[in-house]
Every structure is written in C-alpha cells, then in structure tokens.
Enzyme design. Structure first.
Site, PDB file in Angstrom:
ATOM      1  N   CYS A  15      -3.749 -13.835  -3.624  1.00 35.06           N
ATOM      2  CA  CYS A  15      -3.273 -14.294  -2.311  1.00 35.06           C
ATOM      3  C   CYS A  15      -3.336 -15.816  -2.188  1.00 35.06           C
ATOM      4  O   CYS A  15      -3.324 -16.348  -1.079  1.00 35.06           O
ATOM      5  CB  CYS A  15      -4.069 -13.632  -1.195  1.00 35.06           C
ATOM      6  N   ASP A  34     -17.070  -3.022  -2.709  1.00 35.55           N
ATOM      7  CA  ASP A  34     -16.983  -4.334  -2.076  1.00 35.55           C
ATOM      8  C   ASP A  34     -18.402  -4.870  -1.928  1.00 35.55           C
ATOM      9  O   ASP A  34     -19.358  -4.093  -1.799  1.00 35.55           O
ATOM     10  CB  ASP A  34     -16.311  -4.228  -0.699  1.00 35.55           C
ATOM     11  N   SER A  35     -18.554  -6.190  -1.938  1.00 38.33           N
ATOM     12  CA  SER A  35     -19.888  -6.795  -1.856  1.00 38.33           C
ATOM     13  C   SER A  35     -20.424  -6.840  -0.428  1.00 38.33           C
ATOM     14  O   SER A  35     -21.612  -7.086  -0.217  1.00 38.33           O
ATOM     15  CB  SER A  35     -19.863  -8.205  -2.446  1.00 38.33           C
ATOM     16  N   ASP A  49      -7.589  -6.342  -5.390  1.00 36.91           N
ATOM     17  CA  ASP A  49      -7.072  -7.154  -4.285  1.00 36.91           C
ATOM     18  C   ASP A  49      -8.167  -8.120  -3.830  1.00 36.91           C
ATOM     19  O   ASP A  49      -8.735  -7.974  -2.747  1.00 36.91           O
ATOM     20  CB  ASP A  49      -6.627  -6.239  -3.134  1.00 36.91           C
ATOM     21  N   ARG A  70       0.825  -1.206   0.000  1.00 34.06           N
ATOM     22  CA  ARG A  70       0.000   0.000   0.000  1.00 34.06           C
ATOM     23  C   ARG A  70       0.860   1.256   0.000  1.00 34.06           C
ATOM     24  O   ARG A  70       0.528   2.259  -0.642  1.00 34.06           O
ATOM     25  CB  ARG A  70      -0.953  -0.020   1.204  1.00 34.06           C
ATOM     26  N   PHE A  94     -12.744  -4.759  -4.414  1.00 32.42           N
ATOM     27  CA  PHE A  94     -12.633  -5.624  -3.241  1.00 32.42           C
ATOM     28  C   PHE A  94     -11.975  -4.825  -2.114  1.00 32.42           C
ATOM     29  O   PHE A  94     -11.015  -5.280  -1.489  1.00 32.42           O
ATOM     30  CB  PHE A  94     -11.819  -6.888  -3.545  1.00 32.42           C
TER      31      PHE A  94
END
Length: 386
Positions: A330, A243-244, A290, A205, A221
């Site tokens: 990831c 984001d959900s 991400d 970041r 995300f």
C-alpha cells in the site's frame, strides 16, 4: 498572493498534476503562513491554478482549482457533493471512502463514512486551515450524527501539524457496526488503524471467490479479519488469521462470531510466525499478505523491499504446489514494476515459479487522478505459485 514558477516548470502541472514542489518556485510570498491560498503562475505570469501553500513543505503548493474562483464553503460543498454523487453511481450507500484527496480534487483531505459516522483525516496545513469550512460542507452533504477527526498520520508531521484524535460532533461509545459485501464488522474508529477499516481492498477481497474453495488459508496482517472472513465465506476449508495487535485480533474474533464463520485468529508477529510455520513444515493452499506500508519515504525503499521480499519468499515456501498467493503493498513509493521485481526475486530465492493471474489496485471509491500517479498506491497481485 501568488507564487511564480521557474522557467519550463509548468508542463507537469498544466497536464493535471496538482503538486508544486518547492524547488520549482522562482518567486514566493515572503509573509505567507502555512495553508494560505495562493495563485500559481507560470514563469511569464500566466495563471495556472489556485490552491494552498506551505513554505515549510517539500510539496509547497497543492492546486485545488484551475479557475479563478473563491475557495470557500460553496467550493467544498460542490466538491464533496460531486464525490458523493460518484459513490452513488458506484452503488455505495452506507459505508465507503467519501473523499479521497487528489482523486476527488481536494488534496490533503480523506473522509471515510461508516454508516452515519464520518471519520476525517486532515493531512496538510492547507486543509487544516480550512477544516471548519470543510466540516460544515460535509455536514450539509451527509448530515452525520458523529464526526471524528483522526489526525494521527505521520504525514501531518511533515506539514508541521500536531497529531490528535478527537470528536467534533456527536459521540462514539465502543465499536461501530458496518456492512460490506454481505459481511458485518465491528470497527474501532478511535483506536483502529488509519480511519478504522480498509475500504480500498473491497473489490480485491471479492476476487477470492472461486479461488479458495477447499483450500487451507493463512491471512497474514489480518487486522479485523476482512480477508479471512471472505476466504471462509468463499469456501476455504480452514482459515487462520494472524496479527501483532491484540486489539485487532479481539475485533476479528468478534467479527467471525458476528457472521457465524469459523476462523481461527492468533496474536503473533508475522515474520516470526512464517519462520515457525516453515520449520514445522506446514503448508497452505492460499496465503494472503496485506501488510501495513513498510516505506514512508523514498529514502527507505531499499529497506522496505527487503521486508516485502522476506515475507513473500517465506509465504511461497509454505504454499502447496499451484497454491494461491495474494500479496499487497500500500506504499505509493513502490510502484508496480518495482513490486513485481521484488516478487521475481522472492520466487527465485524460494525456489519456486509463479504466474500472475490478476494484478489489481484500490477500490473504485479511491479514484486515481490520471495525471497524479501518486494517487494510485495499492498493488494487489494474485499469483499461482508452482
């Protein structure tokens, strides 16, 4: 109690890898319970290491030590204190990953420190059996006010363990406030993803500095807004996070207000939103991807690559000329070469060309065991898309 390896199966383990797979074992104890401590011997009966055993797991044994030493509180006290000392050398003081499994020579144990709260993940039957000893050692090293067991990882099911979240010391009422790299966050330790926050992206970041100044930025995300808030603080002209999870978006908005940063957060499905933005002919100077792990096992790699490719090619189409794409995976099942191949395919399908300006991995408090490539799971590519 011992397990003896098949002939010529010891080389990888002697070179430092801590896992023994079930098909590598010649002789095993008939009555061993999941999590029992065993000595690992080569085919000729020579001692290789000591660890814990699970007869029901593909990874049948995980080595804790290469010495004939007791696996007791003193053992864990020394390992956890060594991990804490390493974090001090890194300049980490308040909130960080305190124990990273194989990277800190305690396979199956994850511990994140949020100020004076510890969140513990026990991922294997071996650690589960030793959990009281581990928690006592953590208590002695860190003296936390609160200890939370966040044992909701699907990996536990593979070890025959139930999923649960519970507090074993102290109490938590509402989100916990932490500081990272000069920004403040409210984190939901009981209901959030993983242990609540993603310390593994800390340095990544910070790498946005100097690259997003004046750029309209889309953070996909976004979770609780860490990438988005850093983009804004480093000069992005406008930042949108999607984001959900409504709960995550609510915290992201709190975090923006906490830091007096103007960021727009929206609850939406990223795949659908990228399609809509493309139809609306929107464009961005920077897009950050991400996502959570799309693949939990090797059998799902092909399916996951399709998902990664779709979000990346759609992001590339939305980027202005020479725009910045920060894209991550990831999952350790997708290695760096496969990840790059996916990006090549995505760029081709998007009709764009791309240059990698930096290929990054996980933060320093997630040390990679040199002989265990599985402990290096995070890929974070910074691309210029032309």
């Amino acid at each position: 109690m011992t397990i003896r390896l098949k002939k010529k199966e010891e080389r990888r383990i002697l070179r430092g890898h801590p896992w023994v797979f079930s098909n590598e074992i010649e002789e095993r104890p008939a009555d061993a319970q999941p999590g029992a401590i065993v000595d690992v011997l080569d085919h000729n009966g020579k001692f290789i290491g000591r660890g814990y055993y699970n007869p029901h797991s593909l990874i049948a044994a995980r080595i804790l030590t290469r010495k004939k030493e007791p696996i007791d509180q003193s053992f864990f006290l020394n390992r956890i204190a060594d991990a804490a000392s390493l974090r001090q050398r890194m300049g980490l003081a308040r909130s960080f990953r305190a124990v990273y499994s194989e990277g800190d020579y305690i396979p199956g144990l994850i511990v994140d420190k949020y100020e004076d709260v510890l969140v513990v993940q026990s991922l294997t039957a071996g650690i589960e059996r030793l959990l009281n000893t581990v928690i006592d050692a953590l208590d002695k090293v860190y003296q936390p006010t609160t200890v939370i067991l966040k044992n909701d990882s699907p990996a536990r099911s593979l070890e025959g363990l139930r999923l649960e979240t519970r507090i074993v010391k102290g109490a938590v009422s509402g989100p916990v406030r932490i500081e990272e790299s000069g920004l403040y966050y409210h984190i939901d330790l009981l209901g959030g993803q993983k242990t609540g926050f993603f310390f593994d992206q800390r340095e990544n970041r910070q790498a946005l500095r100097g690259l997003v100044d004046g750029k309209k930025t889309l953070d996909c995300f976004c979770y609780v807004g860490a990438w988005a808030l850093n983009a804004k603080r480093f000069g992005a002209s406008e930042v949108i996070g999607i984001d959900s999870s409504e709960r995550a978006i609510a915290l992201a908005r709190e975090n923006a207000a906490l830091n007096s940063l103007s960021v727009e957060f929206e609850t939406a499905d990223v795949f659908d939103e990228l399609k809509s933005l493309e139809k609306e002919k929107k464009s961005f100077g920077c897009i950050i991807l991400d996502p959570p792990a799309f693949v939990k096992s090797r059998s799902k790699i092909r399916e996951a690559i399709k998902g990664y490719k779709e979000i990346n090619l759609r992001a590339m189409r939305l980027l202005e000329d020479s725009g910045l794409l920060v894209t991550c995976s990831c999952s350790y099942h997708i290695d760096e070469d496969l990840f790059k191949e996916m990006l090549i395919d995505a760029a081709y399908s998007a009709g764009r060309h791309a240059r990698i300006i930096e290929m990054r991995s996980q933060a320093k408090d997630h040390p990679v065991a040199l002989a265990c490539r599985e402990s290096r799971y995070l890929k974070c590519a910074f691309l210029i898309v032309d």
